[in-house]
Every structure is written in C-alpha cells, then in structure tokens.
Design an enzyme around this catalytic site. Structure first.
Site, PDB file in Angstrom:
ATOM      1  N   TYR A  17      -3.610 -15.684   2.319  1.00 21.46           N
ATOM      2  CA  TYR A  17      -4.501 -15.416   1.182  1.00 21.46           C
ATOM      3  C   TYR A  17      -4.861 -13.920   1.147  1.00 21.46           C
ATOM      4  CZ  TYR A  17      -8.658 -16.004  -1.843  1.00 21.46           C
ATOM      5  OH  TYR A  17      -9.600 -15.931  -2.849  1.00 21.46           O
ATOM      6  N   LEU A  76       6.588 -16.451 -17.565  1.00 20.03           N
ATOM      7  CA  LEU A  76       5.836 -17.056 -18.671  1.00 20.03           C
ATOM      8  C   LEU A  76       5.971 -16.155 -19.891  1.00 20.03           C
ATOM      9  CD1 LEU A  76       3.703 -19.201 -19.627  1.00 20.03           C
ATOM     10  CD2 LEU A  76       1.952 -17.589 -18.845  1.00 20.03           C
ATOM     11  N   TYR A  77       6.456 -16.718 -20.981  1.00 21.84           N
ATOM     12  CA  TYR A  77       6.617 -15.950 -22.211  1.00 21.84           C
ATOM     13  C   TYR A  77       5.678 -16.496 -23.268  1.00 21.84           C
ATOM     14  CZ  TYR A  77      10.386 -13.483 -20.021  1.00 21.84           C
ATOM     15  OH  TYR A  77      11.092 -12.685 -19.149  1.00 21.84           O
TER      16      TYR A  77
END
Ligand code: NAD
Ligand code: UDP
Ligand code: UDP
Length: 326
Positions: free
Chosen positions: A145, A63-64
């Site tokens: 998890y 993600l940028y």
C-alpha cells in the site's frame, strides 16, 4: 453544461460521500468501481439521480470515457483489505494511476490523486509536513500500500512535468464516518461495532500509539477545494484533522458515547504499525483556506448512529458483507 466528473472508487467510503457532494454541486458524476471493498449499498441513495451513473470496472485496465475532471480514489484503504491481495493493491495504485493519468492526458482533464499519510510510514518527524520524506518499510506487510501510493505520487509529478498535466495530490490522514465498511478492521468502525455489541474493545499494543481522525464531510470539502484551486500546483497537500489522540483514549471515548459495557482487551500490535501520526495542515490552510470543522465527539456520534441503524437492520447489513472476509 454540467461539469462531467469521474470518481474512481466511487462506491467506497470516501468515494460515495464525494459523489453525493458533487451531485449537490450540480455536477454530472460517473462512478467507477470494481466493488472489491465498495458496495452498491453506499451509492444506492444516488442511483435514481439523473446526473449519476455507475460503471463496474477495474482501473488496472484502460478506461475510455469523456470527462472534465478525475478523482482517483480506487484502492482498498484498510490494512486487512489491502493486505488480502497485496499484488493487486500495488497494481491498483501503480497501473490504475497510470491509466487514469493517461486518460487525463488524452482529455487534458484535471486529476486528483488520493494519496495517504502512509507515505510517511512510521514517521520520525512529528507532526508530518509535506516536505518530510517518510520512513517506510518497503519489505513489510504494509509495503504494498505504502510503496504503491508513493509510486502513484511519483507518476503524478512526472505526468505534470513531462506532459504538463494539472495534477492534485491529497495526502489523506485517517478519516472516518458513515459508509465505512463494517468489516474493514479499521479502528473507528471496529471500536464502534464492538461497543454497540458490548463486546471487548480490541486494542492493538498498549494503545499509546496515536492517530488524528478527520470526519468525512470535512475531508470531502478539502478534496473539492483542492480540485478547485486555479492554476498549476506543485507537490502534495496534507488533508486531515490535526487533533491527535491515543488509541486507548479513542476506545474510552467511544465506550462513553455509546454508553457501552465493553471492556478493553489488549492484543498484539501488528508489524510496522506507525507509533504516531498527525498532519501539519499549514499548506492546506494557506492554499485552500481549509481546516476541519467537525470535532471528534460530534463525528463519532454521527458514525455511531450510522452503525447502530445498520446493526438494527440485518437486511441492510447483509448487503455489505465483504465477499472475501478474512
Ligand atoms: P474504500 O475501500 O472504502 O474505497 C476504495 C474503493 O475503491 C472501493 O469502492 C473499492 O471497491 C474500489 N477499488 C479498489 N480497487 C479497485 C480497482 N482496481 N478498480 C476499481 N475500483 C477499485 O476506502 P476509502 O477509505 O474510501 O479510501 C478511498 C481512497 O482514499 C483510497 O485511495 C485510499 O487509499 C485513500 N485514503 C483513505 C483514507 C481513509 O482514512 N479513509 C486515508 C488515506 C487515504
Ligand atoms: N489510457 C486509458 N484511457 C485513455 C488514455 C489512456 O486508460 O483515454 C491508458 C492507456 O492504456 C495507457 C495509459 O493510460 O496504457 C497511459 O497512457 P499514456 O498516453 O500516458 O501512455 P502510452 O499510451 O503512451 O503508454
Ligand atoms: N487498532 C486497534 N484495534 C483495532 C483496529 C486498529 O488498536 O481493532 C489500531 C491499529 O493498530 C492502529 C490504529 O488503531 O495503531 C489505527 O488503525 P487503522 O487500521 O484504523 O488505521 P492505520 O493503521 O492505517 O492508520
């Protein structure tokens, strides 16, 4: 200029409350979510806010974006949700956290990782302090998890040491409140819905296992204080309510608060279900001057009102049906 804040998992239960509080604090908020368990319904009241933006994105992909602080909350949190696709759960914790740490490293941004009391597993130390190393069954159904979150923590500490990143790790204990997913199978949401419908209250095992429940507003306050601590911070901080209750007591309290005709129904205890859980919050008290303020009764009453209005408005309830419900 307004502080720009990224909240991953921002359309989920905790994330939606955090986004709302950050907007109240005059921040600019970017909510990133893949809507696996979160819903647009949770952030609908925020959508018209000029400082709020939502992006559909899976954090296991890079993600940028440009922000000043990152709250990394993306990860399904309830057992039925995180066990639905255990490999994706581990990917979200491990690859997702690597991506968010990489983003923080490029931006020199402060990052808060939402860890969990599950890193303590089925604890043989009580209450749990941050120094306790835990008793997790890595091969069991909760392993995806628990171990994913443990590895995410390790990554945070290594990015701090190796890249001098400002990391904050919150070990969150059971939290409840409005915007919990009605089909998440978690104990508070399940019992309240069952009580409102006068259906049997499903107690797993004998109901003598304990949990300590924190109301969401208190928890969000703790997260924001933790992010706000100046300077370097080493190690995790427990955030939760140290008031411990058995699951049977919780069921009886909810029945009485709702005024329900529901009866208790005992079912098999899931594998590796922790027998007791209660946070030692001395570190949070000392460093954050924080402790939960909302008593269980009051928090439950607020949550009951939320689910009551949801159930009485089928069009609202329809918006949050879990796509891959078990
Ligand atoms: P939640 O399921 O309501 O929220 C998680 C959000 O993350 C959802 O909106 C979901 O769609 C999103 N998400 C999941 N995988 C994603 C991915 N790969 N990319 C982008 N978004 C993704 O759960 P919650 O209770 O709000 O929990 C939030 C965080 O707090 C989680 O990291 C959870 O492990 C942690 N936590 C919560 C509790 C609790 O009691 N609520 C306790 C301990 C830890
Ligand atoms: N990353 C990202 N956004 C950024 C910078 C990095 O999503 O703005 C991701 C990138 O895909 C990388 C990961 O974060 O795989 C870890 O980044 P880091 O710089 O720590 O490691 P490297 O790129 O050297 O593998
Ligand atoms: N539980 C229960 N009935 C339900 C759902 C949960 O008795 O319908 C029990 C569960 O076995 C556990 C406790 O309540 O002992 C808390 O469960 P939850 O899934 O909310 O959280 P976690 O186990 O992750 O703490």
């Amino acid at each position: 200029m307004k502080k720009r804040i990224l909240v991953t998992g921002g359309a989920g239960f905790l994330g939606s409350h955090l986004c709302a509080r950050l907007l109240d604090e005059e921040c600019q908020v970017l909510c990133v979510d893949n809507y696996f368990t979160g819903t647009r319904h949770n952030v609908e009241p925020l959508l018209n806010h000029p400082a709020f933006e939502v992006m559909r994105h899976d954090v296991t992909f890079p993600l940028y974006v440009e922000v000043d602080e990152i709250y990394n909350l993306a990860c399904p949190a309830s057992p039925i949700h995180y066990q639905h696709d255990p490999v994706q759960t581990t990917k979200t914790s491990v690859i997702g956290t690597i991506n968010m740490l990489g983003l923080a490293k490029r931006l020199r941004a402060r990052i808060l990782q939402a860890s969990t009391s599950e890193v303590y597993g089925d604890p043989d130390v009580h209450p749990q302090t941050e120094t306790y190393r835990g008793l997790v069954n890595l091969a069991g159904p909760r392993g995806c998890y628990d171990e994913g979150k443990r590895c995410a923590e390790t990554l945070c500490y290594d990015y701090r040491r190796q890249h001098r990143l400002a990391v904050r790790v919150a070990r969150i204990f059971n939290t409840y409140g409005p915007n919990m997913h009605p089909q998440d199978g978690r104990v508070v949401s399940s019992f309240i819905i069952q009580a409102l419908k006068n259906q049997p209250i499903t107690i797993f095992g004998s109901g003598t296992q304990t949990r300590s429940f924190c109301y969401v507003d208190d928890l969000v306050d703790g997260l924001m204080r933790l992010m706000g601590v100046e300077g370097d911070l080493d190690g995790p901080i427990n955030l939760g309510n140290p008031y411990e209750t058995t699951i049977k007591e919780l069921a009886e309290l909810i029945i009485s608060l709702v005024g329900s005709r529901s009866k208790l129904e005992f079912r098999a205890l899931p594998q590796d279900d922790p027998r007791q859980r209660c946070p030692d919050i001395a570190r949070a008290r000392e460093l954050l001057h924080w402790q939960p303020m909302i008593p269980l009764r009051e928090g439950l009453n607020r949550t009951i009102r939320y689910f009551d209005s949801l159930l009485s408005s089928p069009s609202e309830a329809k918006k949050i049906i879990w796509k891959v419900a078990s």
